[in-house]
Design an enzyme around this catalytic site. Structure first.
Site, mmCIF file in Angstrom:
data_model
loop_
_atom_site.group_PDB
_atom_site.id
_atom_site.type_symbol
_atom_site.label_atom_id
_atom_site.label_comp_id
_atom_site.label_asym_id
_atom_site.label_seq_id
_atom_site.Cartn_x
_atom_site.Cartn_y
_atom_site.Cartn_z
ATOM 1 C CE1 TYR A 51 -4.249 -1.440 -0.019
ATOM 2 C CE2 TYR A 51 -3.587 -2.976 1.579
ATOM 3 C CZ TYR A 51 -4.428 -2.344 0.777
ATOM 4 O OH TYR A 51 -5.721 -3.244 0.642
ATOM 5 C CG HIS A 117 -6.156 -5.598 -3.579
ATOM 6 N ND1 HIS A 117 -5.783 -4.011 -3.580
ATOM 7 C CD2 HIS A 117 -5.058 -6.058 -4.215
ATOM 8 C CE1 HIS A 117 -4.651 -3.840 -4.185
ATOM 9 N NE2 HIS A 117 -4.295 -5.100 -4.665
ATOM 10 C CD GLU A 128 -1.189 -4.622 -6.144
ATOM 11 O OE1 GLU A 128 -1.851 -5.430 -6.839
ATOM 12 O OE2 GLU A 128 -1.470 -3.423 -6.123
HETATM 13 P P1 DAT Z 1 -8.887 -0.031 -4.057
HETATM 14 O O1 DAT Z 1 -8.699 -1.112 -3.184
HETATM 15 O O2 DAT Z 1 -10.182 0.062 -4.823
HETATM 16 O O3 DAT Z 1 -7.790 -0.213 -5.358
HETATM 17 P P2 DAT Z 1 -7.536 2.474 -3.006
HETATM 18 O O4 DAT Z 1 -6.377 1.861 -3.670
HETATM 19 O O5 DAT Z 1 -7.680 3.655 -3.213
HETATM 20 O O6 DAT Z 1 -8.669 1.496 -3.489
HETATM 21 O O7 DAT Z 1 -7.485 2.309 -1.431
HETATM 22 C C1 DAT Z 1 -6.811 0.836 -0.989
HETATM 23 C C2 DAT Z 1 -7.849 0.300 0.112
HETATM 24 O O8 DAT Z 1 -7.502 1.712 1.392
HETATM 25 C C3 DAT Z 1 -9.289 0.481 -0.035
HETATM 26 O O9 DAT Z 1 -9.681 -0.829 -0.472
HETATM 27 C C4 DAT Z 1 -9.905 0.753 1.247
HETATM 28 C C5 DAT Z 1 -8.961 1.691 1.969
HETATM 29 N N1 DAT Z 1 -9.313 2.915 1.719
HETATM 30 C C6 DAT Z 1 -9.107 3.632 0.465
HETATM 31 N N2 DAT Z 1 -9.722 4.936 0.647
HETATM 32 C C7 DAT Z 1 -10.117 5.258 1.993
HETATM 33 C C8 DAT Z 1 -10.711 6.124 2.895
HETATM 34 N N3 DAT Z 1 -10.914 6.972 2.260
HETATM 35 N N4 DAT Z 1 -11.229 5.772 4.192
HETATM 36 C C9 DAT Z 1 -10.739 4.458 4.606
HETATM 37 N N5 DAT Z 1 -10.059 3.747 3.915
HETATM 38 C C10 DAT Z 1 -10.053 3.650 2.561
HETATM 39 MG MG MG Z 2 -5.823 0.422 -5.010
#
Ligand code: DAT
Ligand code: MG
Length: 151
Positions: A51, A117, A128
């Site tokens: 992440y 995910h 990944e």
């Molecule tokens: P995705 O999992 O759809 O690729 P992302 O990469 O933007 O989404 O974020 C990774 C994860 O982090 C997501 O599945 C859940 C968490 N997350 C993202 N934005 C968030 C937020 N605003 N509040 C809480 N958790 C969040």
């Molecule tokens: Mg993501």
């Protein structure tokens, strides 16, 4: 290409709620090929890398604690456009915006517990997969049932 791969992970809430089979089933029935799978409780160092794009955001620490509570089911799926199709099958990051019929749209309500995910690009998928799997953990097999036939 037909050998495109995506890293798909059932998060701890998906495991707790008994959705591992459901998620595997959707990818299998769509026609994708499973090339790797393992159940693990990921170390913090691995999650920090996984992440890394979110480092510094307010949800970073809670996110790592939640995923690190484990176990998760980490998988590699292969097939034509599996990255983009996989993201469509998952639905939007915020389940409130996910269409019914998607994994998140059918089983989740909040962003912080969104079940699974999926890699967001070919580049992230490669990164990944490298992070989560050793080369010898990826199975090399031919899915004869999806081969084009003459008649
Ligand atoms: P995705 O999992 O759809 O690729 P992302 O990469 O933007 O989404 O974020 C990774 C994860 O982090 C997501 O599945 C859940 C968490 N997350 C993202 N934005 C968030 C937020 N605003 N509040 C809480 N958790 C969040
Ligand atoms: Mg993501």
């Amino acid at each position: 290409d037909a050998h495109e791969r995506s890293f798909i992970m059932v998060k701890p809430d998906g495991v707790q709620r008994g959705l591992v089979g459901e998620i595997i089933k959707r990818f299998e029935q769509r026609g994708f090929k499973l090339v790797a799978m393992k159940m693990v409780t990921p170390q913090r160092a691995l999650l920090e890398q996984h992440y890394e794009e979110h480092k510094g955001k307010k949800f970073f620490d809670p996110l790592l604690s939640y995923i690190g509570s484990g176990p998760v089911v980490a998988m590699v799926w292969e097939g034509l456009n599996v990255v983009s199709v996989g993201r469509k099958m998952l639905g939007a990051t915020d389940p409130a915006k996910s269409e019914p019929g998607t994994i998140r749209g059918d089983y989740a309500i909040v962003t912080g517990r969104n079940i699974a995910h999926g890699s967001d690009s070919d580049k992230s998928a490669k990164r990944e997969i490298d992070l989560w799997f050793r080369a010898d953990e990826l199975a090399n097999w031919t899915n004869f049932s999806s081969k084009r036939r003459r008649v």
